[in-house]
Design an enzyme around this catalytic site. Structure first.
Site, PDB file in Angstrom:
ATOM      1  N   VAL A 270     -11.602  -0.891   4.923  1.00  0.00           N
ATOM      2  CA  VAL A 270     -12.585  -1.673   5.031  1.00  0.00           C
ATOM      3  C   VAL A 270     -12.819  -2.008   3.500  1.00  0.00           C
ATOM      4  O   VAL A 270     -12.699  -0.557   3.168  1.00  0.00           O
ATOM      5  CB  VAL A 270     -13.838  -1.327   5.504  1.00  0.00           C
ATOM      6  CG1 VAL A 270     -14.705  -2.132   5.142  1.00  0.00           C
ATOM      7  CG2 VAL A 270     -13.797  -1.351   7.534  1.00  0.00           C
TER       8      VAL A 270
ATOM      9  N   LYS B 103      -6.810  -2.340   9.434  1.00  0.00           N
ATOM     10  CA  LYS B 103      -8.227  -2.715  10.590  1.00  0.00           C
ATOM     11  C   LYS B 103      -8.336  -3.671  11.272  1.00  0.00           C
ATOM     12  O   LYS B 103      -8.803  -3.878  12.667  1.00  0.00           O
ATOM     13  CB  LYS B 103      -8.757  -3.655   9.213  1.00  0.00           C
ATOM     14  CG  LYS B 103      -8.569  -4.778   8.925  1.00  0.00           C
ATOM     15  CD  LYS B 103      -8.721  -5.028   7.748  1.00  0.00           C
ATOM     16  CE  LYS B 103      -6.874  -5.571   7.046  1.00  0.00           C
ATOM     17  NZ  LYS B 103      -6.443  -6.032   6.148  1.00  0.00           N
TER      18      LYS B 103
ATOM     19  N   LYS C 158     -13.240  -6.324   9.998  1.00  0.00           N
ATOM     20  CA  LYS C 158     -13.685  -5.486   9.228  1.00  0.00           C
ATOM     21  C   LYS C 158     -15.279  -5.045   9.558  1.00  0.00           C
ATOM     22  O   LYS C 158     -16.159  -4.389   9.367  1.00  0.00           O
ATOM     23  CB  LYS C 158     -13.612  -5.622   7.584  1.00  0.00           C
ATOM     24  CG  LYS C 158     -12.651  -5.888   6.454  1.00  0.00           C
ATOM     25  CD  LYS C 158     -12.727  -6.710   5.622  1.00  0.00           C
ATOM     26  CE  LYS C 158     -10.911  -6.617   5.461  1.00  0.00           C
ATOM     27  NZ  LYS C 158     -10.842  -7.192   3.936  1.00  0.00           N
TER      28      LYS C 158
ATOM     29  N   GLY D  61      -1.221 -15.075  -5.554  1.00  0.00           N
ATOM     30  CA  GLY D  61      -0.560 -14.289  -4.934  1.00  0.00           C
ATOM     31  C   GLY D  61      -2.458 -13.696  -4.140  1.00  0.00           C
ATOM     32  O   GLY D  61      -2.359 -12.429  -3.373  1.00  0.00           O
TER      33      GLY D  61
ATOM     34  N   VAL E 225       0.809  -1.196  -0.208  1.00  0.00           N
ATOM     35  CA  VAL E 225      -0.270   0.132  -0.114  1.00  0.00           C
ATOM     36  C   VAL E 225       0.868   1.378   0.188  1.00  0.00           C
ATOM     37  O   VAL E 225       0.388   1.795  -1.352  1.00  0.00           O
ATOM     38  CB  VAL E 225      -0.476  -0.063   0.979  1.00  0.00           C
ATOM     39  CG1 VAL E 225      -1.540   0.984   1.167  1.00  0.00           C
ATOM     40  CG2 VAL E 225      -2.069  -1.356   1.345  1.00  0.00           C
TER      41      VAL E 225
ATOM     42  N   ILE F  71     -12.710   0.359  -2.613  1.00  0.00           N
ATOM     43  CA  ILE F  71     -14.536   1.071  -2.468  1.00  0.00           C
ATOM     44  C   ILE F  71     -14.724   1.761  -0.779  1.00  0.00           C
ATOM     45  O   ILE F  71     -14.239   1.993  -0.379  1.00  0.00           O
ATOM     46  CB  ILE F  71     -15.213  -0.434  -1.748  1.00  0.00           C
ATOM     47  CG1 ILE F  71     -15.193  -1.471  -2.461  1.00  0.00           C
ATOM     48  CG2 ILE F  71     -16.732  -0.113  -2.245  1.00  0.00           C
ATOM     49  CD1 ILE F  71     -15.483  -2.984  -2.777  1.00  0.00           C
TER      50      ILE F  71
ATOM     51  N   GLY G 264     -10.388  -2.156   0.694  1.00  0.00           N
ATOM     52  CA  GLY G 264     -10.051  -1.628   0.015  1.00  0.00           C
ATOM     53  C   GLY G 264     -10.111   0.276  -0.711  1.00  0.00           C
ATOM     54  O   GLY G 264     -10.203   0.792  -0.025  1.00  0.00           O
TER      55      GLY G 264
ATOM     56  N   GLU H 299     -10.827   5.489   5.293  1.00  0.00           N
ATOM     57  CA  GLU H 299     -10.996   4.678   3.941  1.00  0.00           C
ATOM     58  C   GLU H 299     -10.573   3.742   3.873  1.00  0.00           C
ATOM     59  O   GLU H 299     -11.303   2.488   3.415  1.00  0.00           O
ATOM     60  CB  GLU H 299     -11.442   5.803   2.908  1.00  0.00           C
ATOM     61  CG  GLU H 299     -12.090   5.204   2.334  1.00  0.00           C
ATOM     62  CD  GLU H 299     -13.154   4.823   2.341  1.00  0.00           C
ATOM     63  OE1 GLU H 299     -14.239   5.994   2.825  1.00  0.00           O
ATOM     64  OE2 GLU H 299     -13.634   3.596   2.382  1.00  0.00           O
TER      65      GLU H 299
HETATM   66  N1  LIG Z   1      -2.666  -4.328   0.422  1.00  0.00           N
HETATM   67  C1  LIG Z   1      -3.721  -4.601   0.826  1.00  0.00           C
HETATM   68  O1  LIG Z   1      -4.323  -4.985  -0.842  1.00  0.00           O
HETATM   69  C2  LIG Z   1      -4.340  -4.100   1.920  1.00  0.00           C
HETATM   70  C3  LIG Z   1      -5.542  -3.713   1.972  1.00  0.00           C
HETATM   71  C4  LIG Z   1      -6.169  -3.211   2.461  1.00  0.00           C
HETATM   72  C5  LIG Z   1      -5.962  -2.842   3.855  1.00  0.00           C
HETATM   73  N2  LIG Z   1      -5.015  -3.409   3.923  1.00  0.00           N
HETATM   74  C6  LIG Z   1      -3.475  -2.631   5.145  1.00  0.00           C
HETATM   75  O2  LIG Z   1      -2.635  -1.865   5.157  1.00  0.00           O
HETATM   76  C7  LIG Z   1      -1.782  -2.122   5.416  1.00  0.00           C
HETATM   77  C8  LIG Z   1      -0.312  -2.358   4.860  1.00  0.00           C
HETATM   78  O3  LIG Z   1      -0.552  -3.483   4.253  1.00  0.00           O
HETATM   79  P1  LIG Z   1       0.533  -4.102   3.234  1.00  0.00           P
HETATM   80  O4  LIG Z   1      -0.338  -4.547   2.676  1.00  0.00           O
HETATM   81  O5  LIG Z   1       0.927  -2.442   2.611  1.00  0.00           O
HETATM   82  O6  LIG Z   1       1.561  -4.512   4.100  1.00  0.00           O
HETATM   83  P2  LIG Z   1       2.994  -4.886   4.110  1.00  0.00           P
HETATM   84  O7  LIG Z   1       3.030  -4.900   2.520  1.00  0.00           O
HETATM   85  O8  LIG Z   1       3.987  -6.186   4.565  1.00  0.00           O
HETATM   86  O9  LIG Z   1       3.438  -3.405   4.278  1.00  0.00           O
HETATM   87  C9  LIG Z   1       4.261  -3.007   5.517  1.00  0.00           C
HETATM   88  C10 LIG Z   1       4.891  -1.944   5.545  1.00  0.00           C
HETATM   89  O10 LIG Z   1       5.586  -2.092   6.613  1.00  0.00           O
HETATM   90  C11 LIG Z   1       7.001  -1.464   7.489  1.00  0.00           C
HETATM   91  N3  LIG Z   1       7.459  -1.667   8.813  1.00  0.00           N
HETATM   92  C12 LIG Z   1       7.529  -3.597   9.101  1.00  0.00           C
HETATM   93  N4  LIG Z   1       7.338  -2.903  10.334  1.00  0.00           N
HETATM   94  C13 LIG Z   1       7.938  -1.453  10.727  1.00  0.00           C
HETATM   95  C14 LIG Z   1       8.418  -0.935  11.536  1.00  0.00           C
HETATM   96  N5  LIG Z   1       8.263  -1.144  13.081  1.00  0.00           N
HETATM   97  N6  LIG Z   1       8.786   0.363  11.608  1.00  0.00           N
HETATM   98  C15 LIG Z   1       8.646   1.239  10.049  1.00  0.00           C
HETATM   99  N7  LIG Z   1       8.236   0.259   9.065  1.00  0.00           N
HETATM  100  C16 LIG Z   1       7.948  -1.234   9.429  1.00  0.00           C
HETATM  101  C17 LIG Z   1       7.923  -2.894   6.431  1.00  0.00           C
HETATM  102  O11 LIG Z   1       8.928  -2.512   6.057  1.00  0.00           O
HETATM  103  P3  LIG Z   1       9.921  -3.612   5.059  1.00  0.00           P
HETATM  104  O12 LIG Z   1       9.227  -3.225   3.591  1.00  0.00           O
HETATM  105  O13 LIG Z   1      11.302  -2.803   5.072  1.00  0.00           O
HETATM  106  O14 LIG Z   1      10.121  -4.742   5.736  1.00  0.00           O
HETATM  107  C18 LIG Z   1       6.644  -2.370   4.867  1.00  0.00           C
HETATM  108  O15 LIG Z   1       7.366  -1.869   4.207  1.00  0.00           O
HETATM  109  C19 LIG Z   1      -2.096  -3.124   6.919  1.00  0.00           C
HETATM  110  O16 LIG Z   1      -3.198  -2.357   8.172  1.00  0.00           O
HETATM  111  C20 LIG Z   1      -3.163  -3.541   5.883  1.00  0.00           C
HETATM  112  O17 LIG Z   1      -4.292  -4.628   6.792  1.00  0.00           O
HETATM  113  C21 LIG Z   1      -3.603  -4.054   2.850  1.00  0.00           C
END
Ligand SMILES: NC(=O)c1ccc[n+]([C@@H]2O[C@H](COP(=O)([O-])OP(=O)(O)OC[C@H]3O[C@@H](n4cnc5c(N)ncnc54)[C@H](OP(=O)(O)O)[C@@H]3O)[C@@H](O)[C@H]2O)c1
Length: 442
Positions: free
Chosen positions: A143, A116, A216, A198, A25, A147, A145, A140
């Site tokens: 929940v 969430k 959610k 994936g 994200v 939408i 993504g 936003e």
């Molecule tokens: N992916 C989706 O489709 C989606 C949809 C809706 C909501 N979300 C929500 O969005 C959030 C992020 O999701 P994501 O998929 O982007 O996760 P992700 O790809 O795992 O990214 C997490 C990021 O946080 C960094 N991080 C972790 N611990 C940290 C710390 N202590 N200090 C600083 N940086 C730290 C990681 O660093 P590194 O890169 O160096 O490991 C990484 O860049 C979550 O709450 C998720 O539930 C995601």
């Protein structure tokens, strides 16, 4: 629609964004801010600039352009940095996200989060801190993504009497159920395909057992009914025990099976109650939620004055989720310029109706001995527990005889008691799947 000329309303001072996390994200947001910056400035009068980005690894390739010195591993320093006006949290998990957000709010900085899990467990604490400090807490993206559903519930429907919200809010399970329905694959085959594409994690528990949808649902219920619901209040069942036979039975009854988050506002003996649950449900093929296929999400809202609404789109993925975060970011930046903030509208603790006292029609499949009098003995058990049968069909003969039925609306506890007694009948080999039916209540 043609976009206004860039720079028409370009302000002098950019709004400086501190980004916590640059994964799926976060990296998508960096890319979107870069490509949309001019258009946003022209349209909204705010110039967004990502000044600091906190991550765990400084060497990982993120596929986005960041100026030298922007990346750091010290998230707390980003929050405290006087050069940061707004904080975006896309790290995920409870800690350190919770503490970082509280610190940002305490420093008077608006916060945008997609988290969430954190909101479903600690939303009230964060919302109270933001309200007290008079800063935005926008979520936003948490929940469904991409939408827009949080802002409609919070703002557009603020005056509406919302009675029920039903959502397909987990793309992984919707993908699996779509494959099982359309290709006739087993649950295990569909899960393996979701993993290879994936869509599903190596450990798919959070998705397939309904925890993700439950978080959610708690957020949706809190906003829809203006009352506080936490993840622990949500009853959940997953899809891992859904069989190809269930899918086929649903099809023969003109239904499809979907994993639904169901949030209802009900009248209890002591006032309003909230029922929140996540479970596989039989949905009639003509219901708008039945047509939501693949990894798409949708949220169906029922209100007294507004009637039925449906919000549909991509419930996950970097760009859709980044788009939702960006919308919040623009809003927070505009509010910051005006010295305003949005109200969250999460009220006091909800009175939760226990699952045993919730009601719905049920689908049941019962493997029986094929001989005269079987139906009567089964019907007697239903009658004893006050569960009335709406439709009943026998499939197969001899040892393979199976009764498939749908009940009228019944209390969960009464249905469970019925099933317990059915299992004791000598004419019943096995009570198979029990699936709640939605959209045909009667
Ligand atoms: N992916 C989706 O489709 C989606 C949809 C809706 C909501 N979300 C929500 O969005 C959030 C992020 O999701 P994501 O998929 O982007 O996760 P992700 O790809 O795992 O990214 C997490 C990021 O946080 C960094 N991080 C972790 N611990 C940290 C710390 N202590 N200090 C600083 N940086 C730290 C990681 O660093 P590194 O890169 O160096 O490991 C990484 O860049 C979550 O709450 C998720 O539930 C995601």
């Amino acid at each position: 629609v043609t976009e206004p000329e860039p720079s028409a309303a370009r302000p002098a001072a950019p709004v400086r964004v501190g980004l916590l996390g640059c994964g799926n994200v976060g990296a998508a947001l960096v890319g979107l801010v870069e490509t949309r910056r001019e258009a946003i400035a022209a349209r909204s009068g705010v110039d967004l600039e990502i000044t600091r980005v906190a991550v765990r690894s400084l060497t990982r390739d993120r596929g986005v352009k960041l100026a030298d010195g922007v990346l750091t591993t010290d998230a707390a320093a980003v929050v405290a940095d006087p050069e940061v006006d707004v904080v975006v949290e896309v790290i995920g998990g409870i800690e350190p996200a919770r503490e970082l957000i509280l610190d940002a709010i305490a420093a008077g900085k608006p916060v945008i989060t997609a988290n969430k899990e954190l909101l479903a467990n600690h939303g009230a604490e964060l919302a109270a801190a933001a309200d007290e400090k008079g800063v935005d807490l926008l979520f936003e993206a948490a929940v469904a993504g991409g939408i827009p559903i949080i802002r409609p519930l919070r703002e557009s429907l603020a005056g509406e009497d919302v009675t029920r919200v039903m959502g397909i809010v987990n793309g992984t399970t919707n993908f699996i159920l779509t494959r099982m329905t359309e290709e006739g694959t087993t649950y295990a085959e569909a899960l393996a395909e979701a993993q290879s594409l994936g869509y599903a994690e190596r450990d798919p528990t959070a998705d397939v057992e309904g925890y993700d949808a439950g978080a959610k649902a708690a957020i949706i219920a809190s906003l829809a009914f203006g009352t506080r619901v936490v993840a622990g209040d949500v009853y959940h069942e997953g899809i891992s025990s859904i069989t190809a036979a269930d899918i086929a039975s649903a099809a023969s009854l003109d239904h499809v099976i979907k994993l639904l988050a169901v949030c209802e506002r009900l009248e209890g003996p002591d006032g309003a109650e909230v029922a929140v649950r996540v479970h596989p449900a039989m949905v009639p093929v003509q219901h708008p939620l039945a047509g939501v296929r693949e990894s798409f999400n949708a949220v169906f809202v029922e209100g007294t004055a507004v009637g039925d609404l449906m919000f549909y789109g991509r419930g996950a993925g970097g760009d859709p989720t980044g788009s939702a975060v960006l919308g919040d970011l623009v809003d927070a930046a505009v509010n910051l310029h005006k010295g305003a903030h949005a109200t969250i509208g999460m009220g006091g603790r909800a009175q939760i109706r226990p699952i045993d006292d919730q009601q719905s029609p049920f689908y049941l499949s019962i493997d029986v001995v094929d001989r005269p009098g079987v139906l009567r003995s089964i019907a007697e058990v239903f009658e004893r527990h006050g569960v009335s049968i709406r439709s009943l069909e026998q499939e197969g003969i001899g040892d393979a005889a199976r009764i498939v039925m749908i009940t009228h609306r019944a209390r969960e506890a009464d249905l469970q008691a019925t099933v317990t007694d059915l299992r004791d009948l000598p004419t019943v080999h096995r009570v198979g799947s029990i699936i709640r039916v939605v959209g045909a209540e009667g």
